[in-house]
Design an enzyme around this catalytic site. Structure first.
Site, short mmCIF file in Angstrom:
data_model
loop_
_atom_site.label_atom_id
_atom_site.label_comp_id
_atom_site.label_asym_id
_atom_site.label_seq_id
_atom_site.Cartn_x
_atom_site.Cartn_y
_atom_site.Cartn_z
N GLY A 1 0.74 -1.39 0.08
CA GLY A 1 -0.19 -0.04 -0.07
C GLY A 1 0.69 1.26 0.05
CG HIS B 1 22.29 -7.29 0.17
ND1 HIS B 1 22.82 -6.23 0.96
CD2 HIS B 1 22.24 -7.15 -1.10
CE1 HIS B 1 23.54 -5.50 -0.10
NE2 HIS B 1 23.14 -5.90 -1.32
CE1 TYR C 1 25.36 -2.51 -1.16
CE2 TYR C 1 23.80 -0.35 -1.14
CZ TYR C 1 24.13 -1.71 -1.44
OH TYR C 1 23.18 -2.29 -2.41
N PRO D 1 9.16 6.16 -4.83
CG PRO D 1 10.21 8.21 -4.01
CD PRO D 1 9.59 6.84 -3.79
CG LEU E 1 15.82 7.97 -10.80
CD1 LEU E 1 15.88 8.08 -12.49
CD2 LEU E 1 16.33 9.14 -10.10
CE LYS F 1 19.71 -2.90 -1.25
NZ LYS F 1 20.53 -2.02 -1.26
CG ASP G 1 19.16 0.64 -2.59
OD1 ASP G 1 18.04 0.19 -2.48
OD2 ASP G 1 20.07 0.17 -2.53
#
Ligand code: A2P
Length: 316
Positions: free
Chosen positions: A9, A110, A48, A13, A15, A77, A43
C-alpha cells in the site's frame, strides 16, 4: 516524479539514489546535494560501509528544512551473516541507528545466501552456510515481525529468483513487496519480470548503468561496457540526452524502480531528469535486441570452491 504503489500500500519513487560504491567521504555530500535537487528515495545497505554518513546527511537535511521524513523513501538491507532470526532485529536496529531513522520504508534480504554468523565476507567455502541451516522462510518471519513492530513499512528481497521467491510466497503472512535485482539492457530478465508482475512484486533495477566503478575483483577483462553501446549512444544522440539517461528511461518504461549511483552533482541531476524522458516503442524495440543475459554482479563470490552454492543456485 512517478511513484509505484507496492503491494503493502506504500508508494516508492520510481527513481532513487544508489549508494553502493559511494565512498564514506563522498556520500555525505552526495546525499545532501541529492535531497536538495529533489531526490526522495535513497537506497542503502550496511555492507556499503557508509550508512552513518547517509544518516547524517538525511538528518541534517531534515533539520535544515530541505525535506520532511515523511517525504522520503529509505531502503536498506539485511546482510548475509545475519539470516538467523535472532540476529535480524539487532542488525535492523543498527541500520536504523546509523541512518538516524525511527523506521525504514523498505527492508530487503540482500541475498538468498547465508554466511556463518559474523563472517562479513567469505574467504573460504565453509564460511558459507546452506539455506537448509538458515531457511529463508524463518528469516522472512523475522522480517514480518519487524513490520509488526513498526520498524519497517514494507519488506522484500534482493537477488532472488523465482524458486526462492516462490518459497516465501507459499509461507508468507506478509508478501514480499519488492525484489531488487540487476537489470539493464544487457540483462533484461524478462522471465523474472513476468513472474514478479504475476505475483504483484515490484522490481528495482540495480547497476542500471553497468556499474563500471565496481571493485576489480568483480570485473572480467572482456566485459562489454554498457554506457559505450553504439545503439544506446545513437538513441541518446537523436534525443539530445546522455546514454545514461536512455538506460534510466528504459528501466522506467518497463515500470521498474531504478537506483543509479552517482556522487557527482551534475550526473545526479542528469539522472534525476531522466525520470521525465519518454522512449518510443521503436526505441524500446531496439533496446530489447541488446539482451546478452550478462550479469556484471555474477554471484561468483558465493560460489567459491567448497561453497554449498553454485552460481545457478544463488539466483534460482
Ligand atoms: P559517478 O559516481 O562518478 O557519477 P551503477 O549505478 O550502474 O552502479 O553505475 C554507477 C557508475 O556510473 C559510477 O561509476 C558513476 O560514477 C557512473 N555514473 C553515474 N551517473 C552517470 C551518468 N549520468 N553518466 C555517466 N556515468 C554515470
Amino acid at each position: 516524479m512517478k511513484n509505484i504503489t507496492l503491494n503493502s500500500g506504500y508508494s516508492i519513487p520510481i527513481l532513487g539514489l544508489g549508494t553502493w560504491k559511494s565512498a564514506p567521504g563522498e556520500v555525505y555530500t552526495a546525499v545532501k546535494e541529492a535531497l536538495k535537487m529533489g531526490y526522495r528515495h535513497i537506497d542503502c545497505a550496511p555492507i556499503y560501509g557508509n550508512e552513518k554518513e547517509v544518516g547524517q546527511a538525511i538528518t541534517e537535511s531534515i533539520t535544515e528544512g530541505v525535506v520532511k521524513r515523511e517525504e522520503l523513501f529509505i531502503t536498506t538491507k539485511l546482510w548475509n551473516d545475519k539470516h538467523a532470526p535472532s540476529d535480524l532485529l539487532p542488525a535492523l536496529k543498527q541500520s536504523l541507528a546509523d541512518l538516524q531513522l525511527e523506521y525504514l520504508d523498505l527492508y530487503l534480504i540482500h541475498w538468498a545466501v547465508a554466511h556463518q554468523p559474523g563472517v562479513v565476507f567469505p574467504e573460504k567455502g565453509s564460511d558459507l552456510v546452506p539455506l537448509s541451516d538458515f531457511p529463508l522462510t524463518a528469516t522472512w518471519e523475522a522480517m514480518e515481525k519487524a513490520v509488526d513492530e513498526g520498524l519497517v513499512r514494507s519488506i522484500g528481497v534482493s537477488n532472488f529468483g523465482p524458486k526462492n521467491l516462490g518459497q516465501l510466497l507459499d509461507k508468507a503472512r506478509i508478501k514480499p513487496a519488492m525484489n531488487q535485482v540487476e537489470l539493464h539492457p544487457y540483462l533484461q530478465q524478462n522471465d523474472l519480470l513476468a513472474f514478479c508482475k504475476e505475483h504483484d512484486i515490484a522490481l528495482t533495477a540495480y547497476s542500471p548503468l553497468g556499474s563500471k566503478d565496481r571493485p576489480e575483483m568483480l570485473k572480467s577483462a572482456d566485459e562489454p561496457i554498457l554506457l559505450d553501446n553504439p545503439v544506446i549512444g545513437e538513441i541518446a544522440k537523436q534525443k539530445n540526452c546522455s546514454p545514461a539517461q536512455i538506460l534510466l528511461a528504459w528501466a522506467i518504461a518497463r515500470e521498474t524502480v531504478v537506483i543509479p549511483k552517482s556522487v557527482n552533482p551534475e550526473r545526479m541531476k542528469q539522472n534525476l531528469a531522466a525520470a521525465d524522458l519518454q522512449l518510443t516503442q521503436e526505441e524500446m524495440a531496439q533496446l530489447k535486441e541488446l539482451d546478452l543475459n550478462r550479469r556484471y554482479v555474477d554471484g561468483s563470490l558465493w560460489a567459491m570452491p567448497g561453497s554449498p552454492y553454485s552460481i545457478a543456485q544463488v539466483f534460482e
